[in-house]
Enzyme design. Sequence first.
Site, PDB file in Angstrom:
ATOM      1  CB  ILE A 179      -0.977  -0.027   1.199  1.00 51.13           C
ATOM      2  CG1 ILE A 179      -2.194   0.840   0.951  1.00 51.13           C
ATOM      3  CG2 ILE A 179      -0.292   0.354   2.502  1.00 51.13           C
ATOM      4  CD1 ILE A 179      -3.331   0.613   1.938  1.00 51.13           C
ATOM      5  CG  HIS A 194       8.994  -6.165   2.254  1.00 47.99           C
ATOM      6  ND1 HIS A 194       8.187  -5.048   2.281  1.00 47.99           N
ATOM      7  CD2 HIS A 194       9.029  -6.630   3.522  1.00 47.99           C
ATOM      8  CE1 HIS A 194       7.760  -4.833   3.514  1.00 47.99           C
ATOM      9  NE2 HIS A 194       8.266  -5.785   4.292  1.00 47.99           N
ATOM     10  CG  ASN A 210      11.627  -6.003   7.619  1.00 50.69           C
ATOM     11  OD1 ASN A 210      12.838  -5.942   7.437  1.00 50.69           O
ATOM     12  ND2 ASN A 210      10.776  -5.195   6.999  1.00 50.69           N
ATOM     13  CD  GLU A 228       5.550  -0.406  10.075  1.00 49.40           C
ATOM     14  OE1 GLU A 228       4.535  -0.384   9.355  1.00 49.40           O
ATOM     15  OE2 GLU A 228       6.399   0.494  10.088  1.00 49.40           O
ATOM     16  CG  HIS A 268       5.212  -9.351   5.273  1.00 49.16           C
ATOM     17  ND1 HIS A 268       4.875  -9.395   6.607  1.00 49.16           N
ATOM     18  CD2 HIS A 268       5.922  -8.196   5.104  1.00 49.16           C
ATOM     19  CE1 HIS A 268       5.350  -8.322   7.214  1.00 49.16           C
ATOM     20  NE2 HIS A 268       5.994  -7.576   6.329  1.00 49.16           N
TER      21      HIS A 268
HETATM   22  P1  5GP Z   1       6.845  -4.842   7.571  1.00 52.17           P
HETATM   23  O1  5GP Z   1       7.267  -3.504   8.059  1.00 52.17           O
HETATM   24  O2  5GP Z   1       5.949  -5.560   8.564  1.00 52.17           O
HETATM   25  O3  5GP Z   1       7.986  -5.721   7.101  1.00 52.17           O
HETATM   26  O4  5GP Z   1       5.999  -4.581   6.254  1.00 52.17           O
HETATM   27  C1  5GP Z   1       4.624  -4.394   6.266  1.00 52.17           C
HETATM   28  C2  5GP Z   1       4.242  -3.795   4.930  1.00 52.17           C
HETATM   29  O5  5GP Z   1       2.842  -3.916   4.784  1.00 52.17           O
HETATM   30  C3  5GP Z   1       4.583  -2.316   4.799  1.00 52.17           C
HETATM   31  O6  5GP Z   1       5.458  -2.114   3.687  1.00 52.17           O
HETATM   32  C4  5GP Z   1       3.223  -1.641   4.600  1.00 52.17           C
HETATM   33  O7  5GP Z   1       3.265  -0.557   3.687  1.00 52.17           O
HETATM   34  C5  5GP Z   1       2.351  -2.789   4.107  1.00 52.17           C
HETATM   35  N1  5GP Z   1       0.945  -2.659   4.452  1.00 52.17           N
HETATM   36  C6  5GP Z   1       0.433  -2.334   5.662  1.00 52.17           C
HETATM   37  N2  5GP Z   1      -0.908  -2.348   5.632  1.00 52.17           N
HETATM   38  C7  5GP Z   1      -1.256  -2.680   4.373  1.00 52.17           C
HETATM   39  C8  5GP Z   1      -2.526  -2.840   3.722  1.00 52.17           C
HETATM   40  O8  5GP Z   1      -3.601  -2.694   4.306  1.00 52.17           O
HETATM   41  N3  5GP Z   1      -2.497  -3.186   2.409  1.00 52.17           N
HETATM   42  C9  5GP Z   1      -1.320  -3.386   1.728  1.00 52.17           C
HETATM   43  N4  5GP Z   1      -1.411  -3.714   0.447  1.00 52.17           N
HETATM   44  N5  5GP Z   1      -0.114  -3.240   2.314  1.00 52.17           N
HETATM   45  C10 5GP Z   1      -0.084  -2.884   3.614  1.00 52.17           C
END
Ligand code: 5GP
Length: 113
Positions: free
Chosen positions: A32, A103, A88, A96, A101
């Site tokens: 997103i 990336h 991560n 977060e 997941h």
């Molecule tokens: P993290 O920081 O956990 O490795 O990555 C989480 C990712 O999820 C972030 O890059 C963030 O932009 C993405 N993200 C968070 N909420 C949503 C959402 O509701 N939809 C989508 N498509 N991505 C999200």
Amino acid sequence: MLNNSIFKKIIDKKTKANIIYEDKLVTAFEDIKPKAPVHILIIPNTFIASLNDIKESNKDIIAHMLYVSVNIAKQQKISQEGYRIIINCNKNAGQEINYLHIHLLGGKKLNKI
Ligand code: 5GP
């Protein structure tokens, strides 16, 4: 960390996301808040909180997630120029979303880590 509900809702099609690929095991969709021209998240369809929850019984999912990520990189035409795959794990890495997941980032020269 946020709980798993956002990504679970994407899999269940209860929240809108731009889904790039899905099969029985994984779903891939656009981030997103993209940090690169191509920024796609690849997640298992069955909930796993983080890399710390990979064990003998579910370790094959990581290979499949990586395989799908590489195929998406090729399909997005970023494989020749290059791309980065990041997972991560927990707070020091900035995880977060409490849902494992990958990336997949590419489409520009990425800052060296
Ligand atoms: P993290 O920081 O956990 O490795 O990555 C989480 C990712 O999820 C972030 O890059 C963030 O932009 C993405 N993200 C968070 N909420 C949503 C959402 O509701 N939809 C989508 N498509 N991505 C999200």
